[in-house]
Scaffold this motif. Structure first.
Motif, PDB file in Angstrom:
ATOM      1  N   PRO A  39     -25.116  70.931 -11.929  1.00  0.00           N
ATOM      2  CA  PRO A  39     -24.298  69.905 -12.597  1.00  0.00           C
ATOM      3  C   PRO A  39     -22.901  70.416 -12.973  1.00  0.00           C
ATOM      4  O   PRO A  39     -21.929  69.677 -12.889  1.00  0.00           O
ATOM      5  N   MET A  40     -22.793  71.683 -13.356  1.00  0.00           N
ATOM      6  CA  MET A  40     -21.475  72.239 -13.667  1.00  0.00           C
ATOM      7  C   MET A  40     -20.645  72.399 -12.394  1.00  0.00           C
ATOM      8  O   MET A  40     -19.425  72.267 -12.433  1.00  0.00           O
ATOM      9  N   THR A  41     -21.296  72.668 -11.260  1.00  0.00           N
ATOM     10  CA  THR A  41     -20.590  72.730  -9.978  1.00  0.00           C
ATOM     11  C   THR A  41     -20.035  71.354  -9.622  1.00  0.00           C
ATOM     12  O   THR A  41     -18.901  71.240  -9.156  1.00  0.00           O
ATOM     13  N   ILE A  42     -20.816  70.312  -9.856  1.00  0.00           N
ATOM     14  CA  ILE A  42     -20.348  68.947  -9.609  1.00  0.00           C
ATOM     15  C   ILE A  42     -19.175  68.621 -10.525  1.00  0.00           C
ATOM     16  O   ILE A  42     -18.158  68.075 -10.083  1.00  0.00           O
ATOM     17  N   LEU A  43     -19.293  68.972 -11.803  1.00  0.00           N
ATOM     18  CA  LEU A  43     -18.206  68.731 -12.746  1.00  0.00           C
ATOM     19  C   LEU A  43     -16.958  69.516 -12.355  1.00  0.00           C
ATOM     20  O   LEU A  43     -15.842  69.002 -12.438  1.00  0.00           O
ATOM     21  N   LEU A  44     -17.148  70.736 -11.895  1.00  0.00           N
ATOM     22  CA  LEU A  44     -16.031  71.542 -11.410  1.00  0.00           C
ATOM     23  C   LEU A  44     -15.319  70.840 -10.259  1.00  0.00           C
ATOM     24  O   LEU A  44     -14.092  70.770 -10.217  1.00  0.00           O
ATOM     25  N   GLY A  45     -16.079  70.292  -9.322  1.00  0.00           N
ATOM     26  CA  GLY A  45     -15.487  69.582  -8.189  1.00  0.00           C
ATOM     27  C   GLY A  45     -14.772  68.307  -8.604  1.00  0.00           C
ATOM     28  O   GLY A  45     -13.711  67.981  -8.070  1.00  0.00           O
ATOM     29  N   ILE A  46     -15.331  67.583  -9.567  1.00  0.00           N
ATOM     30  CA  ILE A  46     -14.687  66.348 -10.034  1.00  0.00           C
ATOM     31  C   ILE A  46     -13.384  66.674 -10.757  1.00  0.00           C
ATOM     32  O   ILE A  46     -12.354  66.031 -10.518  1.00  0.00           O
ATOM     33  N   ILE A  47     -13.405  67.680 -11.617  1.00  0.00           N
ATOM     34  CA  ILE A  47     -12.164  68.084 -12.296  1.00  0.00           C
ATOM     35  C   ILE A  47     -11.163  68.599 -11.268  1.00  0.00           C
ATOM     36  O   ILE A  47      -9.973  68.306 -11.351  1.00  0.00           O
ATOM     37  N   GLY A  48     -11.643  69.359 -10.289  1.00  0.00           N
ATOM     38  CA  GLY A  48     -10.769  69.845  -9.225  1.00  0.00           C
ATOM     39  C   GLY A  48     -10.167  68.716  -8.417  1.00  0.00           C
ATOM     40  O   GLY A  48      -9.024  68.808  -7.958  1.00  0.00           O
ATOM     41  N   SER A  49     -10.899  67.638  -8.250  1.00  0.00           N
ATOM     42  CA  SER A  49     -10.376  66.476  -7.541  1.00  0.00           C
ATOM     43  C   SER A  49      -9.203  65.864  -8.293  1.00  0.00           C
ATOM     44  O   SER A  49      -8.190  65.500  -7.689  1.00  0.00           O
ATOM     45  N   PHE A  50      -9.332  65.765  -9.611  1.00  0.00           N
ATOM     46  CA  PHE A  50      -8.219  65.248 -10.410  1.00  0.00           C
ATOM     47  C   PHE A  50      -7.021  66.197 -10.371  1.00  0.00           C
ATOM     48  O   PHE A  50      -5.879  65.760 -10.261  1.00  0.00           O
ATOM     49  N   VAL A  51      -7.282  67.494 -10.453  1.00  0.00           N
ATOM     50  CA  VAL A  51      -6.196  68.479 -10.393  1.00  0.00           C
ATOM     51  C   VAL A  51      -5.512  68.421  -9.030  1.00  0.00           C
ATOM     52  O   VAL A  51      -4.276  68.414  -8.941  1.00  0.00           O
ATOM     53  N   GLY A  52      -6.297  68.364  -7.959  1.00  0.00           N
ATOM     54  CA  GLY A  52      -5.720  68.283  -6.618  1.00  0.00           C
ATOM     55  C   GLY A  52      -4.924  67.009  -6.406  1.00  0.00           C
ATOM     56  O   GLY A  52      -3.852  67.030  -5.798  1.00  0.00           O
ATOM     57  N   GLY A  53      -5.412  65.902  -6.919  1.00  0.00           N
ATOM     58  CA  GLY A  53      -4.675  64.644  -6.816  1.00  0.00           C
ATOM     59  C   GLY A  53      -3.384  64.668  -7.602  1.00  0.00           C
ATOM     60  O   GLY A  53      -2.352  64.174  -7.145  1.00  0.00           O
ATOM     61  N   PHE A  54      -3.422  65.271  -8.782  1.00  0.00           N
ATOM     62  CA  PHE A  54      -2.218  65.383  -9.602  1.00  0.00           C
ATOM     63  C   PHE A  54      -1.188  66.277  -8.929  1.00  0.00           C
ATOM     64  O   PHE A  54       0.002  65.949  -8.881  1.00  0.00           O
ATOM     65  N   LEU A  55      -1.631  67.414  -8.388  1.00  0.00           N
ATOM     66  CA  LEU A  55      -0.701  68.311  -7.692  1.00  0.00           C
ATOM     67  C   LEU A  55      -0.129  67.650  -6.440  1.00  0.00           C
ATOM     68  O   LEU A  55       1.055  67.812  -6.138  1.00  0.00           O
ATOM     69  N   GLY A  56      -0.963  66.904  -5.721  1.00  0.00           N
ATOM     70  CA  GLY A  56      -0.477  66.182  -4.550  1.00  0.00           C
ATOM     71  C   GLY A  56       0.570  65.150  -4.916  1.00  0.00           C
ATOM     72  O   GLY A  56       1.571  64.979  -4.213  1.00  0.00           O
ATOM     73  N   PHE A  57       0.361  64.478  -6.040  1.00  0.00           N
ATOM     74  CA  PHE A  57       1.352  63.499  -6.495  1.00  0.00           C
ATOM     75  C   PHE A  57       2.653  64.184  -6.915  1.00  0.00           C
ATOM     76  O   PHE A  57       3.743  63.686  -6.640  1.00  0.00           O
ATOM     77  N   LEU A  58       2.538  65.337  -7.571  1.00  0.00           N
ATOM     78  CA  LEU A  58       3.741  66.067  -7.972  1.00  0.00           C
ATOM     79  C   LEU A  58       4.534  66.556  -6.763  1.00  0.00           C
ATOM     80  O   LEU A  58       5.757  66.538  -6.771  1.00  0.00           O
ATOM     81  N   ILE A  59       3.828  66.998  -5.737  1.00  0.00           N
ATOM     82  CA  ILE A  59       4.507  67.542  -4.555  1.00  0.00           C
ATOM     83  C   ILE A  59       5.124  66.437  -3.704  1.00  0.00           C
ATOM     84  O   ILE A  59       6.275  66.524  -3.285  1.00  0.00           O
ATOM     85  N   PHE A  60       4.364  65.374  -3.443  1.00  0.00           N
ATOM     86  CA  PHE A  60       4.816  64.345  -2.499  1.00  0.00           C
ATOM     87  C   PHE A  60       5.422  63.116  -3.177  1.00  0.00           C
ATOM     88  O   PHE A  60       5.942  62.232  -2.499  1.00  0.00           O
ATOM     89  N   GLN A  61       5.335  62.995  -4.492  1.00  0.00           N
ATOM     90  CA  GLN A  61       5.922  61.910  -5.274  1.00  0.00           C
ATOM     91  C   GLN A  61       5.424  60.517  -4.890  1.00  0.00           C
ATOM     92  O   GLN A  61       6.121  59.540  -5.082  1.00  0.00           O
ATOM     93  N   ARG A  62       4.232  60.436  -4.328  1.00  0.00           N
ATOM     94  CA  ARG A  62       3.646  59.131  -4.037  1.00  0.00           C
ATOM     95  C   ARG A  62       2.142  59.292  -3.898  1.00  0.00           C
ATOM     96  O   ARG A  62       1.643  60.397  -3.719  1.00  0.00           O
ATOM     97  N   ASP A  63       1.448  58.184  -3.964  1.00  0.00           N
ATOM     98  CA  ASP A  63      -0.001  58.171  -3.842  1.00  0.00           C
ATOM     99  C   ASP A  63      -0.356  57.390  -2.588  1.00  0.00           C
ATOM    100  O   ASP A  63       0.043  56.239  -2.437  1.00  0.00           O
ATOM    101  N   ALA A  64      -1.093  58.008  -1.691  1.00  0.00           N
ATOM    102  CA  ALA A  64      -1.486  57.338  -0.448  1.00  0.00           C
ATOM    103  C   ALA A  64      -2.693  56.452  -0.721  1.00  0.00           C
ATOM    104  O   ALA A  64      -3.812  56.899  -0.708  1.00  0.00           O
ATOM    105  N   MET A  65      -2.489  55.207  -0.949  1.00  0.00           N
ATOM    106  CA  MET A  65      -3.559  54.268  -1.299  1.00  0.00           C
ATOM    107  C   MET A  65      -4.282  53.784  -0.033  1.00  0.00           C
ATOM    108  O   MET A  65      -4.327  52.597   0.241  1.00  0.00           O
TER     109      MET A  65
END
Length: 92
Positions: free
Chosen positions: A32-58
């Motif tokens: 369960p902590m591995t799953i939580l790690l991946g979910i938090i990592g997903s938010f971090v990766g999405g935030f970093l992607g938004f910071l780098i590319f300045q848009r969200d690919a919907m």
């Protein structure tokens, strides 16, 4: 709604497991902590992607770039966890 939750759990498990394989050493965390790690990592990766590319690919939930971003974010979160939380556990 239930499909989104199941998708988050599956992507979180995959991203967390890959991050645990990439970071060297033994991480004493449960599935369960591995799953939580991946979910938090997903938010971090999405935030970093938004910071780098300045848009969200919907373009939908499952995207190769989104899963790769989730894995990169999970690696960053696990690295920080091992770096800072592991230090306190070693002193005990």
């Amino acid at each position: 709604m239930i499909g989104l939750i199941i998708s988050l759990i599956i992507v979180g498990l995959i991203a967390g497991a890959v991050a645990r394989l990439v970071i060297p050493g033994h991480q004493n965390i449960s599935i369960p902590m591995t799953i939580l790690l991946g979910i938090i990592g997903s938010f971090v990766g999405g935030f970093l992607g938004f910071l780098i590319f300045q848009r969200d690919a919907m373009d939908g939930f499952f995207q190769p770039a989104g899963i790769i971003g989730s894995i990169i974010g999970a690696i960053i979160v696990l690295f920080l966890y091992v770096r800072f939380a592991g230090r306190g556990a070693a002193r005990r």
